[in-house]
Design an enzyme around this catalytic site. Structure first.
Site, PDB file in Angstrom:
ATOM      1  N   SER A  66      -6.475 -41.186 -27.630  1.00 30.43           N
ATOM      2  CA  SER A  66      -7.726 -41.959 -27.610  1.00 30.43           C
ATOM      3  C   SER A  66      -7.573 -43.416 -28.030  1.00 30.43           C
ATOM      4  CB  SER A  66      -8.764 -41.291 -28.514  1.00 30.43           C
ATOM      5  OG  SER A  66      -9.218 -40.117 -27.912  1.00 30.43           O
ATOM      6  N   LYS A  69      -8.596 -46.011 -25.643  1.00 34.19           N
ATOM      7  CA  LYS A  69     -10.002 -46.203 -25.240  1.00 34.19           C
ATOM      8  C   LYS A  69     -10.491 -47.646 -25.401  1.00 34.19           C
ATOM      9  CE  LYS A  69     -11.226 -41.333 -25.513  1.00 34.19           C
ATOM     10  NZ  LYS A  69     -11.587 -40.202 -26.360  1.00 34.19           N
ATOM     11  N   TYR A 191      -7.926 -40.868 -16.421  1.00 36.24           N
ATOM     12  CA  TYR A 191      -8.201 -40.593 -17.844  1.00 36.24           C
ATOM     13  C   TYR A 191      -7.034 -39.848 -18.511  1.00 36.24           C
ATOM     14  CZ  TYR A 191     -10.200 -38.721 -22.080  1.00 36.24           C
ATOM     15  OH  TYR A 191     -10.396 -38.395 -23.395  1.00 36.24           O
ATOM     16  N   TYR A 243     -14.866 -41.666 -34.550  1.00 39.26           N
ATOM     17  CA  TYR A 243     -15.725 -40.533 -34.178  1.00 39.26           C
ATOM     18  C   TYR A 243     -16.799 -40.275 -35.219  1.00 39.26           C
ATOM     19  CZ  TYR A 243     -11.955 -40.165 -30.959  1.00 39.26           C
ATOM     20  OH  TYR A 243     -11.039 -40.457 -30.029  1.00 39.26           O
ATOM     21  N   VAL A 261      -5.485 -38.074 -31.020  1.00 40.54           N
ATOM     22  CA  VAL A 261      -5.155 -36.713 -31.474  1.00 40.54           C
ATOM     23  C   VAL A 261      -3.659 -36.423 -31.558  1.00 40.54           C
ATOM     24  CG1 VAL A 261      -7.307 -35.507 -30.924  1.00 40.54           C
ATOM     25  CG2 VAL A 261      -5.565 -35.784 -29.152  1.00 40.54           C
TER      26      VAL A 261
HETATM   27  O1  DON Z   1      -9.474 -36.077 -24.010  1.00 42.14           O
HETATM   28  C1  DON Z   1      -8.842 -35.647 -24.959  1.00 42.14           C
HETATM   29  O2  DON Z   1      -9.241 -34.658 -25.564  1.00 42.14           O
HETATM   30  C2  DON Z   1      -7.570 -36.333 -25.399  1.00 42.14           C
HETATM   31  N1  DON Z   1      -6.788 -36.748 -24.289  1.00 42.14           N
HETATM   32  C3  DON Z   1      -7.853 -37.516 -26.249  1.00 42.14           C
HETATM   33  C4  DON Z   1      -8.675 -37.192 -27.453  1.00 42.14           C
HETATM   34  C5  DON Z   1      -8.373 -37.976 -28.672  1.00 42.14           C
HETATM   35  O3  DON Z   1      -7.333 -38.568 -28.879  1.00 42.14           O
HETATM   36  C6  DON Z   1      -9.402 -37.893 -29.669  1.00 42.14           C
HETATM   37  N2  DON Z   1      -8.931 -38.485 -30.898  1.00 42.14           N
HETATM   38  N3  DON Z   1      -8.988 -38.303 -32.000  1.00 42.14           N
END
Ligand code: DON
Length: 320
Positions: A66, A69, A191, A243, A261
């Protein structure tokens, strides 16, 4: 008053102090991420005049997830301008989990570009005409910002693509409300690919320093991002980047930041410093446990909070 050598000392101390912290769990909902060594730990900083310092596993590559983003949001703004971009994504914290299948009840838009729904809307805006176009654009800009060529971990991308039903549900919700066009698979390919860019801790600190340096890489002097929109990305990070911990983060730490993540956190001290921490064990909200602890301690020690009355951190460069 602080100088860069104090920052180096503090980072080395924080590394030693938090090495033994084994709280949290590696993300397993993307099966390939579950293979990460949970003990990996690195910290990097880069100043806007190009000085850098790293400790620990700062060369170990992991997927950006993320943390892409705010960069993708920046590119959407560059390609389409504010008015059109904000017709597809809002700029309001949701207070909900990053992967919530929801839109803002009044606007019928994703709350903000930092949650998955908003990031999928942004991916649709930057995806281009062919499956590769939007990804190449992003990789070109990241190469300037990080100061080296970056690539996609196809195993992680395919792993997420195979198991990403929740993100597919979000994409179909967006399509239903006309937020994205009907090239849904192309949007999701964009994405998933952009989440799977491989970076190391030092790359992220350099990208953060490029943002702190209003879009120009401090080592090469090359422009990675348009100056006008860096502030938009930083505002989104400040209000929504962590978040459902974003409010508390803004209050306690007070620095625009974004987590991923895979265990990365990127933090930007405007006009001063880029900070990155990598440690794959996450808390329940999906933020790196050691990453939060290190950023919180650094902000405290150097007065980096945006509204700190003394903000002695602003003396880094003067004293260097
Ligand atoms: O879409 C997802 O779930 C992951 N590719 C990215 C999510 C993410 O990194 C959320 N972060 N804390």
């Amino acid at each position: 008053m602080y100088d860069i050598s104090e920052l180096k000392r503090c980072i080395s101390d924080l590394y030693e102090k938090h090495r033994g912290n084994n709280a949290g769990e590696v993300a397993r909902y993307i099966p390939e991420l579950g293979k990460a060594d949970p003990d990996l730990f690195g910290i990097s900083v880069v100043t806007v005049d190009g000085q850098e310092f790293s400790v620990g596993d700062h060369q170990h590559e992991f997927t950006i997830q993320s943390i892409i983003k705010p960069i993708a949001f920046l590119l959407a703004l560059e390609l389409h301008g504010r008015e059109k971009t904000l017709e597809h994504v809002g700029i309001e914290p949701s207070g909900d989990a990053f992967n919530s299948v929801e839109l803002h009840p009044q606007t019928r838009l994703p709350y903000n570009p930092m949650v998955n729904a908003g990031a999928i809307a942004v991916a649709s805006l930057i995806k281009g005409a062919s499956p590769d176009e939007g990804i190449q654009l992003l990789l070109q800009r990241l190469a300037i910002a990080a100061g080296r060529e970056l690539r996609i971990d196809e195993k992680v991308r395919d792993s997420e693509s195979l198991t990403g039903s929740r993100n597919r549900a979000i994409a179909y919700l967006l399509r239903n409300f006309d937020v994205i066009d009907d090239r849904i698979d192309h949007t999701l390919h964009q994405y998933f690919s952009q989440c799977s860019v491989l970076v190391n801790c030092r790359d992220l600190a350099m990208i953060a320093a490029t943002m702190a340096n209003v879009g120009e890489n401090p080592a090469s002097g090359k422009e990675a991002f348009a100056l006008t929109f860096v502030r938009d990305a930083m505002a989104a990070m400040f209000t929504c980047g962590m978040y459902d911990y974003s409010g508390e983060w803004a209050y306690r730490v007070g620095i625009p930041a974004k987590s991923g993540v895979a265990g990365g956190i990127m933090a930007v001290i405007n006009r001063q410093l880029g900070i990155s921490v990598y440690s794959p064990r996450l808390d329940a909200r999906g933020n790196s446990v050691r990453g939060i602890a290190v950023c919180t301690a650094l902000a405290e020690e150097f007065g980096l909070h945006a509204f700190e009355f003394m903000n002695p951190g602003s003396n880094f460069l003067r004293d260097a």
